[in-house]
Design an enzyme around this catalytic site. Sequence first.
Site, PDB file in Angstrom:
ATOM      1  CE  LYS A 121       1.656  11.840   1.060  1.00 29.85           C
ATOM      2  NZ  LYS A 121       2.747  12.832   0.918  1.00 29.85           N
ATOM      3  CG  ASN A 144       2.903   7.071   0.021  1.00 28.27           C
ATOM      4  OD1 ASN A 144       3.427   6.470  -0.911  1.00 28.27           O
ATOM      5  ND2 ASN A 144       3.412   8.182   0.521  1.00 28.27           N
ATOM      6  CG  HIS A 189       6.996  13.498  -6.375  1.00 20.10           C
ATOM      7  ND1 HIS A 189       8.003  12.600  -6.106  1.00 20.10           N
ATOM      8  CD2 HIS A 189       6.130  13.425  -5.329  1.00 20.10           C
ATOM      9  CE1 HIS A 189       7.764  12.002  -4.955  1.00 20.10           C
ATOM     10  NE2 HIS A 189       6.651  12.482  -4.458  1.00 20.10           N
TER      11      HIS A 189
END
Length: 456
Positions: A121, A144, A189
């Site tokens: 990303k 982010n 996650h």
Amino acid sequence: MLDLTGKHVAVLGLGLSGCAAARLCLARGAGVTAVDAKPWDALSDDARKLKDNGVRVLAGVHPAAAIEHVDLVVTSPGFPSFPELDAAMAAGLRVIGEVELSVQALPPRVPVVAVGGTNGKSTTTALIGAIFEQHGTRAFVGGNFGEPLSDYVDDAFDIAVLEVSSFQMERLETFKPKVSILLNVTPDHLDRYPSFEDYAHAKGNAFVRQTKEDVAVIPFRDDICWHEARRGDAAVRTFGPGGDVDVTPKAIIERTYGHVYTRSEIALVGSHNATNIAAAIAAVRAFGIPAQSIRDALAKFSGLPHRTAYVDEINGVRFYDDSKGTNVGASVTALRGLPESNVVLLAGGREKGGSYDPLVSVLRSKGRGVVVLGEAAETIANAVGSALPVRRIATAPSLETTMDAAVRAAFELAQPGDAVLLSPACSSLDMFRDYKHRGDEFVAAVNRLSQGVKAP
């Protein structure tokens, strides 16, 4: 445009995003209460300064103390829910994330490019920003990674390019990017999400409000990403081998327009980065950016720190810093992308759930050895088993001593022509402030080793 005049807002969490959200709410006329689990002395200077600006700051208390009698709650990315918040939501309280708050404050004329995915990303976001800059388009680049948008909504830019995590794609109301990219979805996650499907669903929330005038950019023949993209109505553009923006061993090719970008003229190296580049090209094409601007940007952009970044060569052994490799999928990608045939991997940290089997599979074919440290050291060592040599590094009183021992052990396992790769497959939070801190300590340890080995 966001108007909070006369409203009372609670901001949960006082990291970078939470502090930015509190400032934005103040600027838009709200009374603000902000809460963080850390005690006052452990808060950042940024967070403590909020009190001087009129924010009611609650430190070291349960977040339930902040949400009574408020009109809106803004959560920092990853801030967990709690029973009192769930009950308030059920009773009608609005709860949104920092990204949703910031896009509601943007002028309507400013489109958003959202860059999501488990891995790649940050590099893709930065590359898209570099292409816009090359063309002369004023772009905000952050999210982010980098700065939160909330601090910049009133600046003069033409487009917002946001890296968005799964956490940031929770608690949305109006988020509707002109272009939404989902680079990949691999297990991550799982300490937070009940299942892989729940994690993928959070990633896919970025597509939900897109219409036929918008664009969804996904990997070619990726069923998971396709399923998430079809939750909205955007036109789909694909990238990667066989896609609309094709990736071949020698070039990246726009099949629609016939433009060819040879790999030799692109500064960003690595097979994994070729797909990131293809995704970026698909994204900027939606805004009519010409091929020459893309070509010029690709010739200059060489990547970001801590993402398979070359550090040094010592006696024929090349060292790479991929501290941003905080999950198994990222480390697998980094290993596969290195040009060296044999790699000593330095891994470990705080586990995030999921299996290490994909990592071990790549190590069987490309690994020279593994050095493990941190909370997950024994788990990774057990997963590797007898497949290749493993060195365990005990945690020393100082980070410097621990990292020096890890780098020295990796160097001793390596042979000339090999690579030593820091790609931990875990988060950094067992020992370090963040992945940047971990990467900086690794680079410093490599530099100390180099000085010792090369000293006369």
